[in-house]
Design a protein around this motif. Structure first.
Motif, short mmCIF file in Angstrom:
data_model
loop_
_atom_site.label_atom_id
_atom_site.label_comp_id
_atom_site.label_asym_id
_atom_site.label_seq_id
_atom_site.Cartn_x
_atom_site.Cartn_y
_atom_site.Cartn_z
N ASP A 273 0.94 -1.04 0.01
CA ASP A 273 0.02 0.07 0.01
C ASP A 273 1.02 1.08 -0.04
O ASP A 273 1.61 1.45 1.08
CB ASP A 273 -0.84 -0.01 1.03
N LEU A 274 1.02 2.06 -1.16
CA LEU A 274 1.74 3.11 -1.17
C LEU A 274 1.58 4.19 -0.32
O LEU A 274 2.42 4.95 0.11
CB LEU A 274 1.81 3.56 -2.57
N ASP A 275 0.32 4.33 0.57
CA ASP A 275 0.14 5.36 1.34
C ASP A 275 0.37 4.92 2.72
O ASP A 275 -0.07 5.66 3.76
CB ASP A 275 -1.45 5.67 1.15
N SER A 276 0.68 3.77 2.99
CA SER A 276 1.09 2.98 4.28
C SER A 276 2.30 4.22 4.80
O SER A 276 3.07 4.39 4.06
CB SER A 276 1.37 1.58 4.44
N VAL A 277 2.19 4.39 6.13
CA VAL A 277 3.25 5.16 6.80
C VAL A 277 3.95 4.08 7.75
O VAL A 277 3.38 3.41 8.45
CB VAL A 277 2.66 6.27 7.76
N PHE A 278 5.34 4.13 7.65
CA PHE A 278 6.13 3.30 8.63
C PHE A 278 7.23 3.85 9.11
O PHE A 278 7.84 5.09 8.57
CB PHE A 278 6.52 1.96 7.69
N ARG A 279 7.68 3.38 10.11
CA ARG A 279 9.01 3.94 10.82
C ARG A 279 9.99 2.60 10.88
O ARG A 279 9.54 1.30 11.19
CB ARG A 279 8.72 4.40 12.46
N ILE A 280 11.20 2.80 10.48
CA ILE A 280 12.46 1.77 10.97
C ILE A 280 12.96 2.17 12.17
O ILE A 280 13.41 3.31 12.53
CB ILE A 280 13.22 1.96 9.86
N LYS A 281 13.17 1.24 13.06
CA LYS A 281 13.94 1.10 14.15
C LYS A 281 14.80 -0.15 14.28
O LYS A 281 14.67 -1.08 13.53
CB LYS A 281 12.99 1.22 15.41
N ALA A 282 15.62 -0.22 15.20
CA ALA A 282 16.60 -1.17 15.48
C ALA A 282 15.79 -2.61 15.64
O ALA A 282 14.89 -2.54 16.85
CB ALA A 282 17.57 -0.89 16.62
N ALA A 283 16.11 -3.66 15.38
CA ALA A 283 15.56 -4.85 15.77
C ALA A 283 16.28 -5.34 17.44
O ALA A 283 17.21 -4.88 17.67
CB ALA A 283 15.95 -5.91 15.03
N TYR A 284 15.46 -6.15 17.93
CA TYR A 284 15.87 -6.52 19.41
C TYR A 284 17.20 -7.09 19.18
O TYR A 284 17.52 -8.07 18.37
CB TYR A 284 14.89 -7.40 19.90
N GLY A 285 18.22 -6.84 20.00
CA GLY A 285 19.47 -7.23 19.79
C GLY A 285 20.30 -6.57 19.13
O GLY A 285 21.55 -6.85 19.30
N TYR A 286 19.88 -5.78 18.34
CA TYR A 286 20.88 -4.88 17.28
C TYR A 286 20.91 -3.27 17.76
O TYR A 286 21.33 -2.35 16.79
CB TYR A 286 20.48 -5.17 15.79
N GLU A 287 20.39 -2.75 18.89
CA GLU A 287 20.44 -1.49 19.05
C GLU A 287 21.67 -0.99 19.25
O GLU A 287 21.68 0.10 18.77
CB GLU A 287 19.60 -1.57 20.51
N ASP A 288 22.69 -1.47 19.56
CA ASP A 288 24.15 -1.03 19.52
C ASP A 288 24.56 -0.83 18.39
O ASP A 288 25.41 0.13 18.51
CB ASP A 288 24.81 -1.84 20.63
N ASN A 289 24.12 -1.35 17.41
CA ASN A 289 24.79 -1.24 16.03
C ASN A 289 23.95 -0.68 15.14
O ASN A 289 24.21 -1.08 13.93
CB ASN A 289 25.36 -2.81 15.68
N TYR A 290 23.02 -0.10 15.62
CA TYR A 290 21.97 0.42 14.64
C TYR A 290 22.37 1.80 13.76
O TYR A 290 23.11 2.45 14.49
CB TYR A 290 20.79 0.78 15.49
N SER A 291 22.25 1.69 12.48
CA SER A 291 22.36 2.93 11.88
C SER A 291 21.23 3.04 11.05
O SER A 291 20.30 2.25 10.35
CB SER A 291 23.66 2.86 10.95
N VAL A 292 20.71 4.44 10.65
CA VAL A 292 19.61 4.84 10.14
C VAL A 292 19.80 4.84 8.65
O VAL A 292 20.50 5.61 8.10
CB VAL A 292 18.87 6.06 10.43
N PRO A 293 19.08 4.04 7.57
CA PRO A 293 19.35 3.89 6.46
C PRO A 293 18.78 5.14 5.50
O PRO A 293 19.31 5.52 4.66
CB PRO A 293 18.59 2.68 5.91
N PHE A 294 17.68 5.72 6.04
CA PHE A 294 16.89 6.98 5.39
C PHE A 294 16.03 7.64 6.24
O PHE A 294 15.59 6.92 7.57
CB PHE A 294 16.31 6.66 4.19
N PRO A 295 15.53 8.80 6.25
CA PRO A 295 14.69 9.37 7.16
C PRO A 295 13.19 8.69 7.30
O PRO A 295 12.53 8.31 6.06
CB PRO A 295 14.21 10.71 6.60
N THR A 296 12.80 8.48 8.50
CA THR A 296 11.34 7.66 8.70
C THR A 296 10.96 8.44 10.03
O THR A 296 11.54 8.86 10.90
CB THR A 296 11.37 6.32 8.88
#
Length: 334
Positions: A273-296
């Motif tokens: 659905d092109l109109d769906s809105v989403f946010r990307i966040k770190a998966a459980y266990g990967y919080e310390d190595n998280y990098s943001v791929p693009f704005p959400t």
């Protein structure tokens, strides 16, 4: 190997940063693989300029631009009072250069850094690799990596009794995803992206967070006949404060937006659905190595339009990642 990606802009003139304690192994050696791109007429890229200038000075290569450097004539070393042959003693390194044979100063930055590091006490792990963007750049890198870099790393640093062979492609497991996708409630209001620390954004994605929309006000063909095309394009930057300092001959990075027909075709194929809105966040266990791929948060349409390359064939590295999701064993090993 535990790897950390470092932008040479963060190293700058402090080239001894490469010998920092946290980068050393049990033998008190540091290791670094340099990916060096040649820009314009044989110069290093802007983010590498301070590093290359400082390295040039310490290697004793003075009073000449690096595009004048000739690896075959490197025996005629340029000595100076600042030459420091032990500055980076303890650093093991390898260099892969990115260039284009269509330009006269092919891969000068990579060739120069490979030579200069050897003159300040560093030890070369393997031969210099050179990639030609006018040919098969990714193929050049894969060949260098598989035939030179990995064999040298394994021989130097891996105990043969503990080494393991790679898995058969038919037995590959789907890798863990470092991201979680959270779908949000649809809204007619403009979706504003989260504020993100620059430290959480990889160098390859920084432009997504600083780019601004500017309209194209004019575009016309300058060639009347013959092959090829040269366009005169005018872009209105008057409403962007950061771009009003732009001067003639400055560099302007243009981030294109995918054709909406292509975006809609892909969304239909994947039932998005092109109109769906989403946010990307770190998966459980990967919080310390998280990098943001693009704005959400952003819409699926914005993601597919702005942040995905939908028109070019995937490279070898992309296909290797996608192969793990293929259900047919022949597709996995293709």
């Amino acid at each position: 190997f535990k790897v950390r990606v470092v932008d040479l802009n963060d190293v700058g003139e402090n080239i001894k940063f490469l010998l920092a304690e946290e980068y050393r192994d049990n033998g008190n050696n540091a290791r670094a693989i340099f990916i060096m791109s040649t820009y314009g007429e044989g110069a290093p890229t802007e983010n590498a300029k301070l590093f290359v200038d400082a390295l040039s000075f310490k290697a004793g290569y003075e009073n000449k631009a690096i595009y004048e450097f000739d690896a075959e004539d490197s025996a005629e070393e340029k000595k100076s009072e600042e030459n420091d042959s032990k500055l980076l003693k303890g650093l093991n390194y390898a260099v892969f250069g990115l260039g284009d044979r269509g330009y006269p100063h092919y891969n000068t930055a990579g060739k120069f850094v490979d030579w200069a590091l050897s003159k300040v006490g560093s030890e070369r792990i393997t031969d210099l690799g050179l990639g030609n963007s006018g040919g098969d750049l990714e193929g050049d890198f894969e060949t260098w990596k598989d035939n030179h870099l990995w064999p040298s790393l394994k021989q130097r640093y891996i105990d043969s009794s503990r080494a393991t062979e790679g898995k058969d492609t038919s037995d590959l497991e789907i890798p863990d995803c470092h991201y979680d996708v959270e779908y949000l409630q649809k809204s007619d209001a403009i979706v504003e992206a989260d504020r993100v620390s620059p430290n959480d954004v990889p160098a390859s994605a920084k432009h997504y967070f600083t780019a601004v929309d500017c309209p194209v006000t004019a575009s016309r063909e300058l060639r009347s006949s013959g092959s090829g095309s040269t366009l005169h394009t005018e872009i209105d930057i008057s409403k962007s404060k950061d771009l009003t300092k732009y001067k003639t001959a400055d560099n302007l990075c243009v981030l294109p937006v995918n054709d909406q027909k292509v975006v809609e075709a892909l969304a239909n194929a994947l039932s998005f659905d092109l109109d769906s809105v989403f946010r990307i966040k770190a998966a459980y266990g990967y919080e310390d190595n998280y990098s943001v791929p693009f704005p959400t948060p952003c819409t699926v349409r914005e993601c597919l339009s702005r942040y995905c390359d939908l028109t070019i064939a995937p490279g070898r590295s992309n296909l290797k990642q996608l192969a793990t999701y293929a259900k047919d064993p022949s597709d996995r090993s293709a």
